[in-house]
Design a protein around this motif. Structure first.
Motif, PDB file in Angstrom:
ATOM      1  N   ILE A 217      44.675  31.044  39.280  1.00 40.82           N
ATOM      2  CA  ILE A 217      43.841  32.383  39.529  1.00 40.82           C
ATOM      3  C   ILE A 217      42.405  31.956  40.142  1.00 40.82           C
ATOM      4  O   ILE A 217      41.588  31.299  39.383  1.00 40.82           O
ATOM      5  N   VAL A 218      42.023  32.280  41.203  1.00 45.84           N
ATOM      6  CA  VAL A 218      40.711  31.800  41.901  1.00 45.84           C
ATOM      7  C   VAL A 218      39.867  32.944  42.108  1.00 45.84           C
ATOM      8  O   VAL A 218      40.382  34.117  42.420  1.00 45.84           O
ATOM      9  N   SER A 219      38.705  32.938  42.327  1.00 42.75           N
ATOM     10  CA  SER A 219      37.745  34.050  42.373  1.00 42.75           C
ATOM     11  C   SER A 219      36.540  33.436  43.200  1.00 42.75           C
ATOM     12  O   SER A 219      36.291  32.100  43.124  1.00 42.75           O
ATOM     13  N   PRO A 220      35.760  34.197  44.043  1.00 46.95           N
ATOM     14  CA  PRO A 220      34.885  33.721  45.087  1.00 46.95           C
ATOM     15  C   PRO A 220      33.532  33.726  43.829  1.00 46.95           C
ATOM     16  O   PRO A 220      32.533  33.263  44.607  1.00 46.95           O
ATOM     17  N   SER A 221      33.635  34.071  42.664  1.00 50.62           N
ATOM     18  CA  SER A 221      32.293  34.312  41.898  1.00 50.62           C
ATOM     19  C   SER A 221      32.617  33.609  40.535  1.00 50.62           C
ATOM     20  O   SER A 221      34.067  33.331  40.240  1.00 50.62           O
ATOM     21  N   SER A 222      31.903  33.095  39.775  1.00 48.01           N
ATOM     22  CA  SER A 222      32.122  32.708  38.379  1.00 48.01           C
ATOM     23  C   SER A 222      32.495  33.660  37.296  1.00 48.01           C
ATOM     24  O   SER A 222      32.694  33.260  36.319  1.00 48.01           O
ATOM     25  N   VAL A 223      32.164  34.931  37.670  1.00 49.61           N
ATOM     26  CA  VAL A 223      32.302  36.092  36.777  1.00 49.61           C
ATOM     27  C   VAL A 223      33.504  36.829  37.149  1.00 49.61           C
ATOM     28  O   VAL A 223      33.424  37.665  38.171  1.00 49.61           O
ATOM     29  N   LEU A 224      34.382  37.152  36.199  1.00 49.88           N
ATOM     30  CA  LEU A 224      35.700  38.028  36.477  1.00 49.88           C
ATOM     31  C   LEU A 224      35.555  39.229  35.374  1.00 49.88           C
ATOM     32  O   LEU A 224      36.377  39.170  34.423  1.00 49.88           O
ATOM     33  N   ASP A 225      34.726  40.066  35.866  1.00 46.34           N
ATOM     34  CA  ASP A 225      34.621  41.160  34.706  1.00 46.34           C
ATOM     35  C   ASP A 225      35.296  42.316  35.133  1.00 46.34           C
ATOM     36  O   ASP A 225      35.334  43.249  34.226  1.00 46.34           O
ATOM     37  N   GLY A 226      36.244  42.109  36.249  1.00 50.90           N
ATOM     38  CA  GLY A 226      37.160  43.434  36.337  1.00 50.90           C
ATOM     39  C   GLY A 226      36.517  44.672  36.676  1.00 50.90           C
ATOM     40  O   GLY A 226      37.237  45.676  36.643  1.00 50.90           O
ATOM     41  N   THR A 227      35.353  44.902  37.149  1.00 50.79           N
ATOM     42  CA  THR A 227      34.502  45.966  37.315  1.00 50.79           C
ATOM     43  C   THR A 227      34.826  46.601  38.810  1.00 50.79           C
ATOM     44  O   THR A 227      34.314  47.484  39.281  1.00 50.79           O
ATOM     45  N   VAL A 228      35.126  45.395  39.500  1.00 50.98           N
ATOM     46  CA  VAL A 228      35.367  45.782  41.181  1.00 50.98           C
ATOM     47  C   VAL A 228      36.481  46.591  41.438  1.00 50.98           C
ATOM     48  O   VAL A 228      37.455  46.219  40.742  1.00 50.98           O
ATOM     49  N   THR A 229      36.386  47.543  42.080  1.00 47.12           N
ATOM     50  CA  THR A 229      37.952  48.342  42.318  1.00 47.12           C
ATOM     51  C   THR A 229      38.542  47.620  43.703  1.00 47.12           C
ATOM     52  O   THR A 229      37.996  46.934  44.107  1.00 47.12           O
ATOM     53  N   GLU A 230      39.894  47.867  43.626  1.00 47.28           N
ATOM     54  CA  GLU A 230      40.679  47.634  44.727  1.00 47.28           C
ATOM     55  C   GLU A 230      40.668  48.409  45.427  1.00 47.28           C
ATOM     56  O   GLU A 230      41.191  49.369  45.481  1.00 47.28           O
ATOM     57  N   LYS A 231      40.156  47.862  46.935  1.00 48.85           N
ATOM     58  CA  LYS A 231      40.091  48.448  48.026  1.00 48.85           C
ATOM     59  C   LYS A 231      40.293  47.743  49.162  1.00 48.85           C
ATOM     60  O   LYS A 231      39.972  46.324  49.209  1.00 48.85           O
ATOM     61  N   GLY A 232      40.352  48.132  50.384  1.00 47.92           N
ATOM     62  CA  GLY A 232      40.592  47.575  51.420  1.00 47.92           C
ATOM     63  C   GLY A 232      41.887  48.077  52.176  1.00 47.92           C
ATOM     64  O   GLY A 232      42.349  48.986  52.148  1.00 47.92           O
TER      65      GLY A 232
END
Length: 350
Positions: A217-232
């Motif tokens: 599981i990879v992320s563009p940031s070091s923090v995976l806080d789950g606060t960003v909504t899924e949109k796009g």
């Protein structure tokens, strides 16, 4: 031109079915793709055109179907495809605020080939899909012109670029730079080779949710806080030379959702996730005189092979877009890192 980095270069092959020769939607004979890319100042946008065959699409209509996974989108032409089960123009992809411009371009393109449209015969149904590239692109500039749509159509070829090109120029995926990706599967039926190919305009996914085929599981940031909504949004175009009915095509393209789910998507409230598929093996003539016409279709006891191919090719096409796109800085200094750059930083041997 240097060959772009692709998902398989990083070992991200999906599934067990062999890919086509080019691992591209253009492995389906006759299918071509063209781009027009705009990068200037705060502009990071463009147009991508998918041409199903080399003839007159208005007069020789491929059987087609559409499936909406989540309908937060502003695409055009889907109602008629759903009702009649055919395409009669090329498929154009662009940004959200340029759908109308590209529709007009497709109408003019069809009329140039068919001067009887809207006079001696029916009108024409332009099919245009969109994703919102407004994070990296000055979408309010309304920079896309009809000439840009024509340029994408003129550029259509069986050999085409992927990544941050055409409509994919300003797109984002799981917080990384997204864009155009493609993949195909070769299918052997009754001793003959066929193909199912997929092209995606990838602009979806919550940062931190991306799952690679190797389980990371990879992320563009070091923090995976789950606060960003899924949109796009993601637009999925599938082509095949297997003879199918529009109902069968719809069944196949629904399985695109399996590929998205494997990647970590759950099709959030604000995401426009739409698939369209067509077959070049069943063509309906606009000028048909017969009362009854025949179509060849697949024995549905064999359709699981296409379901599997659709899921695998969709998953790999998104990874293709992510790997090829590279990093990009756009409007107001907004930045999206490339997946490959992040993987290199995590593992210098990548």
């Amino acid at each position: 031109m240097n060959r772009p980095l692709r998902a398989r270069d990083l070992g991200f092959a999906c599934g067990n079915i062999s890919a086509g020769t080019c691992n591209s939607i253009a492995d389906v004979p006759g299918v071509r793709v063209g781009h027009r890319t705009l990068i200037d100042g705060d502009l990071r946008t463009g147009v991508t055109a998918i041409v199903p065959h080399g003839g007159n699409l208005y007069r020789e209509k491929p059987v087609a179907a559409v499936h909406v996974l989540n309908g937060f989108g502003k695409s055009a032409g889907l109602v008629q495809v759903e009702e009649l089960g055919t395409l009669e123009t090329p498929i154009v992809l662009t940004n959200t605020l340029s759908v109308g411009t590209c529709c007009t371009a497709l109408v003019r393109h069809a009329i140039a080939q068919n001067p009887d449209i809207g006079r001696e015969t029916a009108t024409v149904n332009p099919v245009v899909f969109e994703c919102n590239d407004g994070y990296l692109n000055d979408i309010q500039a309304l920079a896309i012109t009809e000439a840009d749509a024509y340029a994408a159509l003129e550029a259509a070829s069986s050999q085409f670029a992927i990544g941050s090109v055409g409509a994919g120029c300003g797109m984002s995926t799981f917080g990384f730079k997204g864009g155009i990706g493609t993949s195909s599967r070769r299918l052997d039926l009754d001793g003959q080779h066929y193909h199912l190919g997929v092209l995606v305009l990838s602009n979806f996914g919550r940062p931190g949710d991306l799952r690679l085929p190797d389980g990371r599981i990879v992320s563009p940031s070091s923090v995976l806080d789950g606060t960003v909504t899924e949109k796009g949004s993601i637009i999925i175009i599938a082509a095949t030379d297997i003879p199918l009915s529009d109902r069968q095509i719809k069944r196949v393209i629904r399985r695109s959702g399996v590929g998205l789910a494997r990647l970590g998507s759950f099709w959030g409230h604000g995401s426009g996730d739409i698939a369209l598929g067509f077959t070049t093996a069943n063509i309906l003539s606009h000028d048909e005189k017969a009362t009854l016409v025949g179509l060849q279709i697949l024995n549905e006891d064999r359709i699981d092979l296409l379901f599997e191919a659709m899921a695998d090719a969709t998953q790999e096409a998104v990874l293709d877009a992510l790997v090829a796109a590279g990093s990009m800085t756009g409007r107001s200094g907004h930045h999206r890192p490339g997946l490959f750059d992040i993987l290199k930083s995590l593992s210098p041997e990548a």
